[in-house]
Design an enzyme around this catalytic site. Structure first.
Site, PDB file in Angstrom:
ATOM      1  N   GLY A  78      18.855  28.463   8.379  1.00  0.00           N
ATOM      2  CA  GLY A  78      19.505  27.175   8.147  1.00  0.00           C
ATOM      3  C   GLY A  78      20.871  27.291   7.501  1.00  0.00           C
TER       4      GLY A  78
ATOM      5  N   LYS B 216      19.451 -12.170  -4.754  1.00  0.00           N
ATOM      6  CA  LYS B 216      18.220 -11.436  -4.451  1.00  0.00           C
ATOM      7  C   LYS B 216      17.743 -10.664  -5.671  1.00  0.00           C
ATOM      8  CE  LYS B 216      20.360  -7.140  -2.834  1.00  0.00           C
ATOM      9  NZ  LYS B 216      20.646  -6.251  -1.720  1.00  0.00           N
TER      10      LYS B 216
ATOM     11  N   ARG C 109      15.233  -7.212  -6.442  1.00  0.00           N
ATOM     12  CA  ARG C 109      14.587  -6.076  -5.778  1.00  0.00           C
ATOM     13  C   ARG C 109      13.312  -5.671  -6.501  1.00  0.00           C
ATOM     14  NH1 ARG C 109      17.261  -3.509  -1.754  1.00  0.00           N
ATOM     15  NH2 ARG C 109      19.536  -3.570  -1.679  1.00  0.00           N
TER      16      ARG C 109
ATOM     17  N   ARG D 127      26.479   5.032  -3.570  1.00  0.00           N
ATOM     18  CA  ARG D 127      25.671   4.037  -4.281  1.00  0.00           C
ATOM     19  C   ARG D 127      25.309   4.505  -5.686  1.00  0.00           C
ATOM     20  NH1 ARG D 127      21.525   2.874   0.651  1.00  0.00           N
ATOM     21  NH2 ARG D 127      22.228   4.983   1.182  1.00  0.00           N
TER      22      ARG D 127
END
Length: 312
Positions: A41, A194, A196, A98
């Protein structure tokens, strides 16, 4: 643009499709690079032409798997050791973005780590698009050219000639981006609030604003599992919206995303081609950002301003 001997454009494996379009727009060939893979790999990078004294533009989005990031790091290192004059990373989708802050104890700030890795590897500049958080630019100690997908998305939205238009944000965090679109298009803004249950799982959502008999366009920077954006679309249709579309810069679309979009109330969902999309979903449309990145490369190479490229 005629072929220029002062710079070369190379690409990693997964973003070659976009690099080829960028080179076609620039009127130059894609540089020769070989990626050798070992049976375990591991892989190695080799430039098959001289880059000594050249400005080298390396096109590679760093979406999962992490092999894409590792490829970019090896390309940067090889270019540095081959005496390139400058190394510019062209990263249409900047992964790990993020993770831009500590939102709970004992977690990593992945975006800062990736910025440090690219810097230590040896980049002189970064060209990217629609970072998840604008402040990530400050994680770098080299110039960052931060492009916006609005340059290709807004002309497409205008071509639809929708009446009774409303711009929506799928969450409060994206309200600034959606508000910019709303102002430019002269449309009211609607927010979704919203909560979560955990990452990628929406617990509840409420609409703040009026969508009855309106054509709604939801604006976001990326769509991952599509849970938020499809839930928002379904709620808006239930609230009387005439139609609901979505636009996002980055087509992450992982796991059940394609099925969710296909089964949702969305008329269509528009992305750029910063990330390749191989699943078949009739509601997904991709707009190319190749010309935008090609023009930015041309302007950087000629020391020209890139600010006139920004619609908003």
């Amino acid at each position: 643009m005629s072929q220029n001997n002062s710079f070369l454009v190379f690409s990693g494996t997964s973003t070659r499709y976009l690099a080829e379009k960028i080179c076609a727009s620039l009127g130059c060939p894609l540089g020769k690079l070989v990626m050798t893979k070992f049976s375990d790999g591991e892989f190695a990078v080799s430039y098959e032409e001289s880059i000594r004294g050249r400005d080298v533009f390396l096109v590679q989005s760093t979406f999962p798997t992490s092999d894409n990031l590792m490829e970019l790091l090896l390309m940067i290192d090889a270019a540095k050791r081959a005496s390139a004059r400058s190394i510019i990373a062209v990263v249409p989708y900047f992964g790990w973005a993020r993770q831009d802050r500590k939102d709970k104890p004992r977690v990593s700030i992945g975006a800062k780590l990736v910025a440090d890795l690219l810097s230590v590897a040896g980049i002189n500049r970064l060209i990217t698009m629609d970072l998840h958080a604008d402040q990530i630019q400050g994680f770098f100690n080299v110039p960052v050219d931060h492009l916006y997908a609005s340059g290709v998305i807004i002309p497409y939205l205008q071509s639809l000639k929708l009446k009774d238009l409303v711009i929506a944000s799928p969450d409060v965090g994206g309200s600034k981006r959606a508000n910019t679109y709303a102002k430019y298009l002269g449309a009211p803004l609607v927010l979704c609030n919203k909560t979560r249950a955990r990452a990628n799982v929406v617990q509840s959502m409420q609409i703040i604003g009026d969508v009855k008999d309106k054509n709604v366009i939801i604006i976001d920077d990326m769509v991952d599992t599509a849970g938020t954006i499809t839930k928002a679309a379904d709620i808006m249709r239930e609230a009387g919206a005439k139609s609901v579309r979505a636009c996002a810069s980055h087509c992450v679309m992982s796991g059940p995303a394609s099925e969710r979009v296909q089964d949702s109330a969305l008329e269509e969902i528009v992305f750029t081609d910063s990330i390749p999309y191989t699943n078949r979903c009739s509601k997904v449309k991709q707009l190319s950002v190749a010309d935008m990145f090609a023009e930015t490369i041309r302007r950087v190479e000629n020391n020209e301003s890139i600010s006139s490229q920004y619609l908003i």
